[in-house]
Design an enzyme around this catalytic site. Structure first.
Site, PDB file in Angstrom:
ATOM      1  N   ARG A  40       0.907  -9.125  15.158  1.00 25.51           N
ATOM      2  CA  ARG A  40      -0.287  -8.394  14.712  1.00 25.51           C
ATOM      3  C   ARG A  40      -1.473  -9.344  14.596  1.00 25.51           C
ATOM      4  O   ARG A  40      -1.377 -10.377  13.931  1.00 25.51           O
ATOM      5  CB  ARG A  40      -0.001  -7.741  13.351  1.00 25.51           C
TER       6      ARG A  40
ATOM      7  N   ARG B 228       5.538 -12.186   9.003  1.00 27.66           N
ATOM      8  CA  ARG B 228       5.435 -10.954   9.804  1.00 27.66           C
ATOM      9  C   ARG B 228       4.630 -11.206  11.071  1.00 27.66           C
ATOM     10  O   ARG B 228       4.964 -10.713  12.145  1.00 27.66           O
ATOM     11  CB  ARG B 228       4.802  -9.824   8.978  1.00 27.66           C
TER      12      ARG B 228
ATOM     13  N   LYS C  30       4.764  -1.554   1.884  1.00 24.83           N
ATOM     14  CA  LYS C  30       4.493  -0.114   1.959  1.00 24.83           C
ATOM     15  C   LYS C  30       5.157   0.523   3.186  1.00 24.83           C
ATOM     16  O   LYS C  30       5.760   1.583   3.092  1.00 24.83           O
ATOM     17  CB  LYS C  30       2.978   0.154   2.001  1.00 24.83           C
TER      18      LYS C  30
ATOM     19  N   ARG D 198      -8.063   3.696   0.273  1.00 23.06           N
ATOM     20  CA  ARG D 198      -8.306   2.272   0.021  1.00 23.06           C
ATOM     21  C   ARG D 198      -9.641   2.042  -0.672  1.00 23.06           C
ATOM     22  O   ARG D 198      -9.991   0.886  -0.942  1.00 23.06           O
ATOM     23  CB  ARG D 198      -8.330   1.526   1.351  1.00 23.06           C
TER      24      ARG D 198
ATOM     25  N   ARG E 256      -8.129 -10.128   3.725  1.00 24.80           N
ATOM     26  CA  ARG E 256      -7.620  -8.782   3.422  1.00 24.80           C
ATOM     27  C   ARG E 256      -7.226  -8.666   1.952  1.00 24.80           C
ATOM     28  O   ARG E 256      -7.439  -7.622   1.328  1.00 24.80           O
ATOM     29  CB  ARG E 256      -6.432  -8.446   4.333  1.00 24.80           C
TER      30      ARG E 256
HETATM   31  P1  AMP Z   1      -2.669  -1.766   7.255  1.00 25.40           P
HETATM   32  O1  AMP Z   1      -1.821  -1.533   8.456  1.00 25.40           O
HETATM   33  O2  AMP Z   1      -2.577  -0.656   6.247  1.00 25.40           O
HETATM   34  O3  AMP Z   1      -2.465  -3.126   6.658  1.00 25.40           O
HETATM   35  O4  AMP Z   1      -4.195  -1.733   7.766  1.00 25.40           O
HETATM   36  C1  AMP Z   1      -4.672  -2.671   8.722  1.00 25.40           C
HETATM   37  C2  AMP Z   1      -6.199  -2.631   8.761  1.00 25.40           C
HETATM   38  O5  AMP Z   1      -6.631  -1.311   9.145  1.00 25.40           O
HETATM   39  C3  AMP Z   1      -6.898  -2.893   7.442  1.00 25.40           C
HETATM   40  O6  AMP Z   1      -7.052  -4.274   7.187  1.00 25.40           O
HETATM   41  C4  AMP Z   1      -8.241  -2.192   7.669  1.00 25.40           C
HETATM   42  O7  AMP Z   1      -9.082  -2.963   8.522  1.00 25.40           O
HETATM   43  C5  AMP Z   1      -7.817  -0.956   8.457  1.00 25.40           C
HETATM   44  N1  AMP Z   1      -7.511   0.175   7.545  1.00 25.40           N
HETATM   45  C6  AMP Z   1      -6.284   0.745   7.352  1.00 25.40           C
HETATM   46  N2  AMP Z   1      -6.358   1.746   6.465  1.00 25.40           N
HETATM   47  C7  AMP Z   1      -7.654   1.805   6.068  1.00 25.40           C
HETATM   48  C8  AMP Z   1      -8.364   2.603   5.136  1.00 25.40           C
HETATM   49  N3  AMP Z   1      -7.739   3.560   4.399  1.00 25.40           N
HETATM   50  N4  AMP Z   1      -9.693   2.394   4.983  1.00 25.40           N
HETATM   51  C9  AMP Z   1     -10.327   1.452   5.711  1.00 25.40           C
HETATM   52  N5  AMP Z   1      -9.726   0.643   6.586  1.00 25.40           N
HETATM   53  C10 AMP Z   1      -8.390   0.807   6.771  1.00 25.40           C
END
Ligand code: AMP
Length: 190
Positions: free
Chosen positions: A134, A128, A14, A89, A145
């Site tokens: 990260r 990654r 993404k 999400r 996740r």
């Molecule tokens: P990402 O960078 O999109 O993979 O997000 C990393 C982490 O941030 C996720 O595993 C969640 O813990 C949190 N997170 C990101 N976006 C959301 C969302 N829309 N709703 C809830 N938690 C989120």
């Protein structure tokens, strides 16, 4: 306004494809994961709260996430449109986003959903993690996740499918191949 939801499991690409879409269509990128990470780095109260969930691979509560996303979107009243990356999400987030955009006389035009098999996601995320450092890109948290995605996030795809807005894209292949597939869908909207 061209508002797009870029959807898919962790590791689907993404973030990478957002960059292409921003460059091509001049949209404002809203990544809730990036905003949370910036808050963690800045040691804000929101960052501290989000970190507790992110480190475990769990979702940050809807109320906090929705409020933050709306505040970020409101910082850009002149945007040509938004690309929502990693949001919504949950179905509650998708409903809140519809209400928010309706209030501004606009809406989501389409969802691009990147389809990638689970084994490939794990391989990509482990790789990654070695580069990005990260905290949540370790194998245990990655599995969590993906499980959270299947249980809580996948219903969001059906939500947009019911609205006739879902476009599924094969997320395997070179970055450029996947970009081409996305561009051919978005050509109908731009
Ligand atoms: P990402 O960078 O999109 O993979 O997000 C990393 C982490 O941030 C996720 O595993 C969640 O813990 C949190 N997170 C990101 N976006 C959301 C969302 N829309 N709703 C809830 N938690 C989120």
């Amino acid at each position: 306004m061209l508002n797009i939801v870029l959807f898919g499991p962790p590791g689907a690409g993404k973030g990478t494809q957002s960059e292409m879409i921003i460059a091509t269509y001049g949209l404002r990128h809203l990544s809730t994961g990036d905003i949370f990470r910036a808050n963690i780095k800045g040691e804000t109260e929101l960052g501290q709260l989000a970190k507790r969930y992110m480190d475990k691979g769990e979702l940050v509560p809807d109320e906090v996430t929705i409020r933050m996303l709306e505040a970020e979107a409101d910082k850009h009243p002149d945007a040509n449109g938004f690309i929502f990356d990693g949001f919504p999400r949950t179905t509650a987030q998708a409903e809140a986003l519809d209400v928010f955009l309706n209030g501004k006389g606009t809406m989501i035009r389409c969802m691009i959903s990147l389809d990638v098999p689970e084994a490939e996601l794990v391989t990509r995320l482990v790789k990654r993690g070695e580069i990005s450092g990260r905290a949540d890109d370790n194998e245990e948290t990655i599995r969590k996740r993906i499980a959270v995605y299947n249980a809580q996030t996948l219903p969001v795809e059906a939500y947009y499918q019911h609205q006739g807005k879902l476009h599924k894209i094969n997320g395997l292949g070179s970055i450029e191949d996947i970009s081409d597939r996305i561009r051919s869908v978005l050509a109908a909207f731009a």
